[in-house]
Design an enzyme around this catalytic site. Structure first.
Site, PDB file in Angstrom:
ATOM      1  N   LYS A 124      39.639  40.605  33.809  1.00 52.70           N
ATOM      2  CA  LYS A 124      40.520  41.644  34.158  1.00 52.70           C
ATOM      3  C   LYS A 124      41.884  41.541  33.356  1.00 52.70           C
ATOM      4  CE  LYS A 124      42.601  44.177  38.272  1.00 52.70           C
ATOM      5  NZ  LYS A 124      42.839  44.127  39.661  1.00 52.70           N
ATOM      6  N   SER A 132      41.604  48.684  41.677  1.00 50.61           N
ATOM      7  CA  SER A 132      42.011  48.725  40.541  1.00 50.61           C
ATOM      8  C   SER A 132      41.112  47.764  39.130  1.00 50.61           C
ATOM      9  CB  SER A 132      43.288  48.056  40.231  1.00 50.61           C
ATOM     10  OG  SER A 132      43.365  46.558  40.646  1.00 50.61           O
ATOM     11  N   SER A 152      40.659  46.044  45.469  1.00 49.55           N
ATOM     12  CA  SER A 152      40.529  46.326  44.100  1.00 49.55           C
ATOM     13  C   SER A 152      39.271  45.739  43.562  1.00 49.55           C
ATOM     14  CB  SER A 152      41.752  46.060  43.282  1.00 49.55           C
ATOM     15  OG  SER A 152      42.622  46.778  43.658  1.00 49.55           O
TER      16      SER A 152
END
Lengths: 475, 97
Positions: free
Chosen positions: A76, A151, A175
């Site tokens: 990420k 996210s 997330s």
């Protein structure tokens, strides 16, 4: 399900493939699929091929290598890899290159994992759909009109579309788990403090935790064991011995005490989603688990507590982006002007609104009513969970109240967007470990079963998760 | 109208505290969004608490200390090179005093 990582590790050892061939195949997959999905924001081909060649040399020299050696993974874009842009999907860090590795990256490197690139996210991990990104939205691999969740949407989509066998994400309010649920994969968030956040861009520091996105529970266990454990550089990490999880995968659920928190099935949960989860629970009963209904009356307060605490913390954490030491700088004649212009221009709308709300919750005259009170309610919520876990081993419930929603359908309505996390935020508020495992479909789209355990009991998440995965596969 | 104006003024004040330059359109949008969210989170005032606010991490880690031992780091030059304005080995900003 057979571990993807173990299968590839076997092929590497049998000489059926090489680390270089694996990473090249990964880029081929990305090339074929990612123009429709937009999971990756940056590919690190040269560095990855170099890493892969080094691993192949070690295999050739007959060195004993860890399971992750030569296995490609995605990271990420909020976790630092030395020399690779770490943007947090924000204009303000668009050109920021960190000079060091996050601790989780160091640990994965020591295990020989190969980094394919960085994945898309909501700006500073603030969102539930991966739409608030300077790189545009990530699309759900099941249906390109839908969000991948967020996210960690880029990481979830990259794994679900079989571009990489594993990815790292972060989970402040869901997330990792919500996108795992939306994309039909396994997502795991450990106990608060289990994994170092050194080198991870901070959002809500009392809530943030790094975790894994994989296609199988065993893959999650392999990556988790490689990265978990105390780190001197992150003083919030837990001192205690981390529980071994790999040897819990075949234990099964016979005699396991499973609680069903009734508040997680309220009227806000889509009926088909609830039905899929209830069927999974029934399967666990058939496999020998003891099922009891439990109650967590403060569940309804958790999202409000989370909204206050996370905003207060992020408004403080994001104060560091001032245009002085790194990141974007807008020109101005005074420091004040530089700060305001840099931040006004560098942050996206959702982030600015959150900073404002956090500033409000911490401002004189309001901080007792909001920040301090929310922090006290948080302890009550944690106590409620601790009491329930005196009676049961794990809790089972949906990970999200619905399946993946259409792109653009919630971006103008913050409270509706935040409600996507209503079943995941209580877990961050209480600091618990939780895993999401796919458990069928609703409206033809993936549904995730959430498995929650007491603080420090990641092993129980893995035990129940692996058992359910097996049942689901055979049903 | 008056209430609207007060809300926008509050947004302007918060933006000043948070060091954010915002357009009027942004101020009005954020104040609307914030007031919806504040209305929602107000429900926590109904919870009576016996606990004090949290002073350790939620997993109970507090007062972490380590030996006061100096360790080296060779990152200084690289960290400096990330600054948007530099002069020699200094970060350059407009005159403060």
């Amino acid at each position: 399900m057979k571990s993807v990582i173990k299968t590839l590790a076997g092929d590497l050892r049998d000489g059926k493939t090489s680390a270089l061939a694996l990473i090249r195949k990964t880029y081929e997959e990305i090339d074929n699929k990612d123009k429709d999905i937009n999971a990756f924001v940056c590919l690190t081909e040269d560095e990855a091929e170099k890493q892969a060649r080094e691993i192949d040399d070690k295999f050739a020299a007959g060195e004993k290598m860890p399971l992750l050696a030569g296995i490609p993974g995605a990271i990420k874009d909020i976790i630092s890899i030395k020399g690779v842009k770490n943007t947090a999907a924000s204009r303000i860090l668009e050109n920021f290159i960190p000079p060091y590795d996050a601790e989780v990256i160091t640990r994965l490197r020591n295990h020989g994992a190969v980094f394919a690139g960085k994945t898309n996210l909501d700006e500073f991990a603030m969102g539930s759909s991966t739409e608030f990104s300077i790189f545009g939205p990530t699309r759900n691999p099941e249906n390109g009109e839908l969000v991948a969740g967020g996210s960690s949407g880029g990481s979830a989509a990259a794994v679900a579309a079989e571009m990489v066998p594993f990815a790292l994400g972060t989970d402040t309010g869901g997330s990792i788990r919500e996108p795992a649920s939306f994309c039909g994969i396994v997502g795991f968030k450990p106990t608060y403090g289990r994994i170092s956040r050194y080198g991870v861009i901070a959002y809500g520091s009392s809530l943030d935790q790094v975790g894994t996105l994989t296609r199988t529970v065993e893959d999650a266990a392999i990556v988790y064991e490689a990265i978990a454990g105390r780190d001197e550089k992150d003083s919030t990490t837990l001192d205690e011995q981390k529980p071994k999880v790999l040897d819990k995968l075949s234990v099964g659920v016979k005699g396991m005490k499973i609680g069903i928190p009734k508040e997680f099935f309220n009227e806000g949960v889509d009926q088909q989603v609830a039905a899929a989860v209830l069927k999974a629970i029934d399967n666990m009963r058939t496999a020998g688990a003891e099922i009891t209904e439990v109650s967590l009356p403060l569940t309804d307060m958790a999202l409000a507590v989370y909204l206050i605490l996370s905003r207060a913390e992020l408004s403080t954490n994001l104060a560091r982006y001032d245009g002085v030491r790194y990141g974007l700088r807008a020109e101005g004649k005074t420091m004040e002007e530089i700060y305001k212009k840099t931040r006004g221009k560098g942050f996206g709308g959702e982030v600015k609104q959150r900073i404002m709300l956090g500033t409000f919750a911490l401002s004189s005259g309001y901080s007792d009513k909001y920040y301090r009170h929310a922090s006290a309610v948080r302890r009550e919520i944690a106590r409620e969970y601790a009491q329930v876990f005196e009676k049961v081993d794990v809790l089972l419930c949906p990970a999200a109240p619905e399946t993946a929603f259409p792109i653009g359908s919630k971006t103008d309505d913050p409270l509706r967007m935040y409600a996507a996390d209503i079943l995941t935020v209580p877990i961050n508020v209480a600091g618990l470990p939780a895993m999401v495992v796919p458990c069928g479909k609703a409206q033809g789209l993936p549904v995730g079963l959430q498995i929650i355990a007491a603080q420090g009991r990641e092993d129980l998440c893995f035990q129940a998760g692996a058992a359910y995965e097996k049942i689901h596969e055979n049903s | 109208m008056k209430q609207e104006r007060e809300k926008t003024e509050l947004a302007g004040y918060l933006a000043h505290l948070a060091k954010l330059e915002l357009s009027d359109e942004e101020k009005s949008r954020y104040s609307k969004e914030m007031s919806d969210i504040i209305n929602y989170v107000d429900k926590i005032s109904a919870v009576s608490v016996s606990s004090k606010p949290l002073t350790s991490t939620i997993s109970g880690v507090s007062h972490v200390v380590r030996e006061d031992v100096a360790t080296g780091s060779d990152l200084a030059d690289e960290l400096l090179s990330a600054a948007p304005g530099k002069k020699g080995r200094f970060v350059k900003v407009p005159r403060i005093l």
